[in-house]
Motif scaffolding. Structure first.
Motif, mmCIF file in Angstrom:
data_model
loop_
_atom_site.group_PDB
_atom_site.id
_atom_site.type_symbol
_atom_site.label_atom_id
_atom_site.label_comp_id
_atom_site.label_asym_id
_atom_site.label_seq_id
_atom_site.Cartn_x
_atom_site.Cartn_y
_atom_site.Cartn_z
ATOM 1 N N HIS A 50 59.044 16.160 49.335
ATOM 2 C CA HIS A 50 58.935 16.315 50.785
ATOM 3 C C HIS A 50 58.525 15.005 51.459
ATOM 4 C CE1 HIS A 50 57.661 19.118 54.327
ATOM 5 N NE2 HIS A 50 58.667 18.298 54.618
ATOM 6 N N ASP A 52 58.357 11.892 54.173
ATOM 7 C CA ASP A 52 58.337 11.907 55.634
ATOM 8 C C ASP A 52 59.753 11.795 56.180
ATOM 9 O OD1 ASP A 52 55.532 12.074 55.889
ATOM 10 O OD2 ASP A 52 55.366 9.928 55.497
ATOM 11 N N VAL A 72 67.755 21.681 55.079
ATOM 12 C CA VAL A 72 67.207 22.236 56.327
ATOM 13 C C VAL A 72 66.910 23.718 56.173
ATOM 14 C CG1 VAL A 72 67.759 22.745 58.738
ATOM 15 C CG2 VAL A 72 68.282 20.493 57.794
ATOM 16 N N PRO A 76 62.650 23.415 56.223
ATOM 17 C CA PRO A 76 63.021 23.274 57.643
ATOM 18 C C PRO A 76 62.428 22.065 58.357
ATOM 19 C CG PRO A 76 62.460 25.543 57.125
ATOM 20 C CD PRO A 76 62.070 24.741 55.936
ATOM 21 N N ASP A 77 61.250 21.627 57.939
ATOM 22 C CA ASP A 77 60.620 20.514 58.655
ATOM 23 C C ASP A 77 60.930 19.150 58.036
ATOM 24 O OD1 ASP A 77 59.155 21.056 56.375
ATOM 25 O OD2 ASP A 77 57.205 20.634 57.301
ATOM 26 N N GLN A 78 61.832 19.109 57.067
ATOM 27 C CA GLN A 78 62.202 17.830 56.463
ATOM 28 C C GLN A 78 63.015 16.992 57.452
ATOM 29 O OE1 GLN A 78 61.722 16.288 53.077
ATOM 30 N NE2 GLN A 78 62.223 14.742 54.614
ATOM 31 N N LYS A 79 62.562 15.767 57.700
ATOM 32 C CA LYS A 79 63.288 14.851 58.583
ATOM 33 C C LYS A 79 64.326 14.097 57.753
ATOM 34 C CE LYS A 79 59.480 14.130 61.869
ATOM 35 N NZ LYS A 79 58.401 14.871 61.181
ATOM 36 N N LYS A 101 68.047 14.192 61.911
ATOM 37 C CA LYS A 101 67.275 13.585 62.997
ATOM 38 C C LYS A 101 67.751 12.180 63.331
ATOM 39 C CE LYS A 101 64.592 17.139 63.313
ATOM 40 N NZ LYS A 101 64.788 18.071 64.450
ATOM 41 N N GLY A 123 58.833 11.743 65.156
ATOM 42 C CA GLY A 123 59.310 12.973 65.774
ATOM 43 C C GLY A 123 60.483 12.818 66.708
#
Length: 215
Positions: A50, A52, A72, A76-79, A101, A123
Motif C-alpha cells: 500500500h 503512497d 481500485v 479503494p484509497d490507493q493513489k 489520480k 490528494g
C-alpha cells in the motif's frame, strides 16, 4: 521531519523501471517499497505494501488498465499514477474514469515527475497538459455552458485556472502568484463550484474550450 513518500513502480521494461526507481530514490523525500512487471505484481504490491503512490504502465502482461480497475476495487484509497508512452485519448479517459489520480508521459524528467508525485500524494490529481488539451467533451452544449461560466470567475480565479491548465500544482501556483497554498486551494474550490466540474482536468478542459471559442 517530513515523512517520506512511499512509492512502487510496475513496468515490464526492466531498464526503464530501474531507471525510474534509481532517479526517484536519489531525490530526498521518497522511498521505494516495491517494484514489479505484471498486473499480478501491481495488485499484490497495492494489497501488501500500500504505497503512497503506485506508478503503473499501461502496456504490461495482464494490462495496466485492468490492474488499475482491480486495485481500485480491492484497495479503494490507493493513489495510482499511470506512467506510459500512450497518448491515446481513450487510454487517458479510461484511466481517469477507472480511478487513476495521474496520467504522465514517459518523457517526463525525474524532477518534474517528483513534483507530480508530491502533488498526487497530497490528494490532488494531475494529467500531462498536452493530453488534457485533447480531452474535449463530446457534449457541445455542456462545453458551451462551461465556457460561459468562465465569465463568472474573478480575476484571481482566472489567473489560477490559467496556471492549472498549464499543468502547475497548487504549490507552484502559489509561488507564481505569491499566494499561500491554502489560498490557492480555496480558489480551486470556488472554480470547481462555479464551473460545475469535479477536478483539475475538467477545469483545464473548460478553460481550453473557452480559448478555442474566442479564436
Amino acid at each position: 521531519m517530513t515523512t517520506a513518500i512511499s512509492l512502487a513502480v510496475v513496468d515490464d521494461h526492466p531498464l526503464f523501471r530501474e531507471g525510474v526507481i534509481r532517479s526517484l530514490a536519489e531525490i530526498e523525500g521518497f522511498t521505494i517499497v516495491g517494484e514489479g512487471s505484471t498486473r499480478e505484481d501491481a495488485v499484490r504490491i497495492a494489497e501488501d505494501k500500500h504505497p503512497d503512490v503506485l506508478l503503473l504502465d499501461i502496456s504490461m502482461p495482464g494490462g495496466g488498465l485492468e490492474a488499475l480497475s482491480l486495485i481500485v476495487e480491492r484497495v479503494p484509497d490507493q493513489k495510482i499514477v499511470m506512467l506510459t508512452v500512450s497518448e491515446a485519448s481513450d487510454d487517458v479517459t479510461a484511466a481517469l474514469k477507472n480511478g487513476a489520480k495521474g496520467y504522465v508521459l514517459k518523457g517526463v524528467g525525474s524532477r518534474a515527475l517528483a513534483d507530480i508525485l508530491r502533488t498526487v500524494a497530497s490528494g490532488e490529481s494531475y494529467v500531462a497538459p498536452t493530453l488534457s488539451a485533447r480531452l474535449i467533451s463530446g457534449d457541445g452544449s455542456a462545453s458551451l455552458r462551461k465556457a460561459d461560466l468562465l465569465r463568472d470567475l474573478t480575476g484571481r480565479e482566472s489567473e489560477v485556472l490559467q496556471l492549472v491548465a498549464a499543468g502547475l500544482s497548487n504549490k507552484h501556483i502559489g509561488l507564481k502568484l505569491d499566494l499561500h497554498e491554502k489560498t490557492v486551494k480555496h480558489h480551486m474550490t470556488q472554480i470547481f463550484t462555479k464551473l460545475g466540474v469535479a477536478n483539475r482536468t475538467e477545469a483545464a478542459m473548460a478553460f481550453r474550450d473557452a480559448l478555442e471559442k474566442r479564436v
